[in-house]
Write a protein that holds these residues in place. Sequence first.
Motif, PDB file in Angstrom:
ATOM      1  N   ASN A  13      89.742  44.506 -15.714  1.00 52.80           N
ATOM      2  CA  ASN A  13      90.110  45.883 -15.409  1.00 52.80           C
ATOM      3  C   ASN A  13      90.536  46.079 -13.960  1.00 52.80           C
ATOM      4  OD1 ASN A  13      89.865  46.806 -17.991  1.00 52.80           O
ATOM      5  ND2 ASN A  13      87.746  47.482 -17.739  1.00 52.80           N
ATOM      6  N   LEU A  14      89.965  45.305 -13.041  1.00 49.41           N
ATOM      7  CA  LEU A  14      90.415  45.405 -11.652  1.00 49.41           C
ATOM      8  C   LEU A  14      91.903  45.092 -11.561  1.00 49.41           C
ATOM      9  CD1 LEU A  14      87.638  43.811  -9.432  1.00 49.41           C
ATOM     10  CD2 LEU A  14      88.132  46.217  -9.826  1.00 49.41           C
ATOM     11  N   ARG A  15      92.301  44.017 -12.201  1.00 43.47           N
ATOM     12  CA  ARG A  15      93.711  43.621 -12.172  1.00 43.47           C
ATOM     13  C   ARG A  15      94.567  44.650 -12.901  1.00 43.47           C
ATOM     14  NH1 ARG A  15      97.753  40.295 -14.647  1.00 43.47           N
ATOM     15  NH2 ARG A  15      98.873  39.156 -13.024  1.00 43.47           N
ATOM     16  N   TYR A  16      94.101  45.080 -14.067  1.00 43.93           N
ATOM     17  CA  TYR A  16      94.853  46.065 -14.834  1.00 43.93           C
ATOM     18  C   TYR A  16      95.079  47.349 -14.027  1.00 43.93           C
ATOM     19  CZ  TYR A  16      95.906  49.823 -18.023  1.00 43.93           C
ATOM     20  OH  TYR A  16      96.483  50.917 -18.601  1.00 43.93           O
ATOM     21  N   LEU A  17      94.025  47.890 -13.428  1.00 41.72           N
ATOM     22  CA  LEU A  17      94.152  49.144 -12.681  1.00 41.72           C
ATOM     23  C   LEU A  17      95.078  48.992 -11.475  1.00 41.72           C
ATOM     24  CD1 LEU A  17      90.483  50.382 -12.911  1.00 41.72           C
ATOM     25  CD2 LEU A  17      92.504  51.575 -13.807  1.00 41.72           C
ATOM     26  N   ARG A  18      94.974  47.866 -10.811  1.00 47.44           N
ATOM     27  CA  ARG A  18      95.850  47.641  -9.655  1.00 47.44           C
ATOM     28  C   ARG A  18      97.305  47.611 -10.108  1.00 47.44           C
ATOM     29  NH1 ARG A  18      98.301  43.323  -7.970  1.00 47.44           N
ATOM     30  NH2 ARG A  18      96.990  41.847  -9.111  1.00 47.44           N
ATOM     31  N   MET A  19      97.588  46.875 -11.157  1.00 48.48           N
ATOM     32  CA  MET A  19      98.964  46.765 -11.637  1.00 48.48           C
ATOM     33  C   MET A  19      99.457  48.087 -12.230  1.00 48.48           C
ATOM     34  SD  MET A  19      98.928  42.885 -13.063  1.00 48.48           S
ATOM     35  CE  MET A  19     100.715  42.739 -13.113  1.00 48.48           C
ATOM     36  N   HIS A  20      98.571  48.799 -12.942  1.00 43.60           N
ATOM     37  CA  HIS A  20      98.917  50.096 -13.515  1.00 43.60           C
ATOM     38  C   HIS A  20      99.348  51.072 -12.417  1.00 43.60           C
ATOM     39  CE1 HIS A  20      98.745  53.473 -16.314  1.00 43.60           C
ATOM     40  NE2 HIS A  20      98.056  54.125 -15.401  1.00 43.60           N
ATOM     41  N   ASN A  21      98.734  50.948 -11.257  1.00 44.19           N
ATOM     42  CA  ASN A  21      99.060  51.814 -10.125  1.00 44.19           C
ATOM     43  C   ASN A  21     100.120  51.211  -9.209  1.00 44.19           C
ATOM     44  OD1 ASN A  21      97.200  54.302 -10.098  1.00 44.19           O
ATOM     45  ND2 ASN A  21      95.872  52.606 -10.740  1.00 44.19           N
ATOM     46  N   MET A  22     100.708  50.101  -9.654  1.00 48.60           N
ATOM     47  CA  MET A  22     101.786  49.427  -8.928  1.00 48.60           C
ATOM     48  C   MET A  22     101.402  49.130  -7.475  1.00 48.60           C
ATOM     49  SD  MET A  22     105.093  51.288 -10.596  1.00 48.60           S
ATOM     50  CE  MET A  22     104.463  52.960 -10.567  1.00 48.60           C
ATOM     51  N   LYS A  23     100.224  48.542  -7.312  1.00 43.72           N
ATOM     52  CA  LYS A  23      99.730  48.171  -5.988  1.00 43.72           C
ATOM     53  C   LYS A  23      99.595  46.662  -5.904  1.00 43.72           C
ATOM     54  CE  LYS A  23      99.251  52.373  -4.567  1.00 43.72           C
ATOM     55  NZ  LYS A  23     100.162  52.888  -3.560  1.00 43.72           N
ATOM     56  N   LEU A  53      80.559  48.693  -3.190  1.00 40.03           N
ATOM     57  CA  LEU A  53      82.004  48.494  -3.278  1.00 40.03           C
ATOM     58  C   LEU A  53      82.515  48.811  -4.680  1.00 40.03           C
ATOM     59  CD1 LEU A  53      84.487  47.678  -1.642  1.00 40.03           C
ATOM     60  CD2 LEU A  53      84.062  45.321  -2.326  1.00 40.03           C
ATOM     61  N   ILE A  54      81.714  48.518  -5.685  1.00 39.34           N
ATOM     62  CA  ILE A  54      82.097  48.866  -7.061  1.00 39.34           C
ATOM     63  C   ILE A  54      82.263  50.377  -7.188  1.00 39.34           C
ATOM     64  CG2 ILE A  54      81.320  48.900  -9.468  1.00 39.34           C
ATOM     65  CD1 ILE A  54      79.965  46.173  -8.859  1.00 39.34           C
ATOM     66  N   VAL A  55      81.360  51.126  -6.588  1.00 36.21           N
ATOM     67  CA  VAL A  55      81.456  52.588  -6.618  1.00 36.21           C
ATOM     68  C   VAL A  55      82.737  53.032  -5.918  1.00 36.21           C
ATOM     69  CG1 VAL A  55      80.393  54.735  -5.821  1.00 36.21           C
ATOM     70  CG2 VAL A  55      78.975  52.928  -6.807  1.00 36.21           C
ATOM     71  N   GLN A  56      83.055  52.416  -4.783  1.00 35.90           N
ATOM     72  CA  GLN A  56      84.281  52.774  -4.077  1.00 35.90           C
ATOM     73  C   GLN A  56      85.520  52.468  -4.919  1.00 35.90           C
ATOM     74  OE1 GLN A  56      83.959  50.646  -0.362  1.00 35.90           O
ATOM     75  NE2 GLN A  56      83.235  52.479   0.693  1.00 35.90           N
ATOM     76  N   ILE A  57      85.509  51.355  -5.616  1.00 36.01           N
ATOM     77  CA  ILE A  57      86.636  50.988  -6.481  1.00 36.01           C
ATOM     78  C   ILE A  57      86.809  52.035  -7.586  1.00 36.01           C
ATOM     79  CG2 ILE A  57      87.439  49.303  -8.197  1.00 36.01           C
ATOM     80  CD1 ILE A  57      86.110  47.122  -6.352  1.00 36.01           C
ATOM     81  N   ALA A  58      85.713  52.444  -8.193  1.00 39.19           N
ATOM     82  CA  ALA A  58      85.786  53.458  -9.245  1.00 39.19           C
ATOM     83  C   ALA A  58      86.357  54.761  -8.695  1.00 39.19           C
ATOM     84  CB  ALA A  58      84.406  53.690  -9.855  1.00 39.19           C
ATOM     85  N   TRP A  59      85.924  55.150  -7.520  1.00 39.95           N
ATOM     86  CA  TRP A  59      86.433  56.386  -6.925  1.00 39.95           C
ATOM     87  C   TRP A  59      87.892  56.248  -6.529  1.00 39.95           C
ATOM     88  CZ3 TRP A  59      84.456  61.288  -6.062  1.00 39.95           C
ATOM     89  CH2 TRP A  59      83.191  61.504  -6.626  1.00 39.95           C
ATOM     90  N   LEU A  60      88.279  55.090  -6.057  1.00 45.25           N
ATOM     91  CA  LEU A  60      89.666  54.854  -5.689  1.00 45.25           C
ATOM     92  C   LEU A  60      90.587  55.074  -6.887  1.00 45.25           C
ATOM     93  CD1 LEU A  60      91.704  53.769  -3.540  1.00 45.25           C
ATOM     94  CD2 LEU A  60      91.229  51.493  -4.444  1.00 45.25           C
ATOM     95  N   TYR A  61      90.193  54.539  -8.041  1.00 42.46           N
ATOM     96  CA  TYR A  61      91.007  54.654  -9.248  1.00 42.46           C
ATOM     97  C   TYR A  61      90.671  55.878 -10.099  1.00 42.46           C
ATOM     98  CZ  TYR A  61      92.678  49.908  -8.399  1.00 42.46           C
ATOM     99  OH  TYR A  61      93.262  48.795  -7.860  1.00 42.46           O
ATOM    100  N   GLN A  62      89.638  56.626  -9.718  1.00 42.25           N
ATOM    101  CA  GLN A  62      89.199  57.809 -10.452  1.00 42.25           C
ATOM    102  C   GLN A  62      88.811  57.487 -11.888  1.00 42.25           C
ATOM    103  OE1 GLN A  62      88.893  61.376  -9.126  1.00 42.25           O
ATOM    104  NE2 GLN A  62      88.394  59.723  -7.711  1.00 42.25           N
ATOM    105  N   VAL A  63      87.992  56.433 -12.041  1.00 39.42           N
ATOM    106  CA  VAL A  63      87.428  56.072 -13.342  1.00 39.42           C
ATOM    107  C   VAL A  63      85.912  55.993 -13.183  1.00 39.42           C
ATOM    108  CG1 VAL A  63      89.486  54.814 -14.106  1.00 39.42           C
ATOM    109  CG2 VAL A  63      87.654  53.580 -12.945  1.00 39.42           C
ATOM    110  N   ARG A  64      85.209  56.052 -14.283  1.00 38.85           N
ATOM    111  CA  ARG A  64      83.754  55.887 -14.226  1.00 38.85           C
ATOM    112  C   ARG A  64      83.437  54.426 -13.964  1.00 38.85           C
ATOM    113  NH1 ARG A  64      81.225  57.912 -19.540  1.00 38.85           N
ATOM    114  NH2 ARG A  64      82.673  56.339 -20.250  1.00 38.85           N
TER     115      ARG A  64
END
Length: 161
Positions: A13-23, A53-64
């Motif tokens: 999911n880390l990879r998916y979210l990054r690519m989904h957001n074109m980052k 850091l996991i919490v920060q990642i979730a907030w960055l992508y706005q997912v639980r």
Amino acid sequence: MDIEISAETFAHNLRYLRMHNMKKQMDISQALGIDRSAYSYYEVGRSHPRISLIVQIAWLYQVRVHDLFGVRHPLPHDPYGAFSLENLQKAPELNLPVHLRGWRLYHNQRQRQIAEQLSLDRSTYAYYELGKSEPALTTIVRLAQFYDITIDQLFGLIPEL
């Protein structure tokens, strides 16, 4: 929870979210204040970030947080609150030791009982509640499953779903 949560799904999911957001990995790692190679290791599952850091990642992508572990291809819950570097400034402080103790007491358990359920020494679990050490991701997943709650609830990020 009836959803299967895993560290493998987290890496995917880390990879998916990054690519989904074109980052690029560099964009995300800079936003999180970590080395790009560290973030790369998280995406392939070679290592795992600290819980804060996991919490920060979730907030960055706005997912639980829970969705990072248990839902393939999570999307933001608020379509207007999608990926934004400003989201990191809104990430709450995490006080995991307080929440671990709170959930244990809520379920009327002793540290020894929880440690046995997790196949840990009681002193290891006690260190989690004292904030002297941090549980591994697999332990976090098992604790959420044991209490039948989401990881977000375990972390005290949401009161209930």
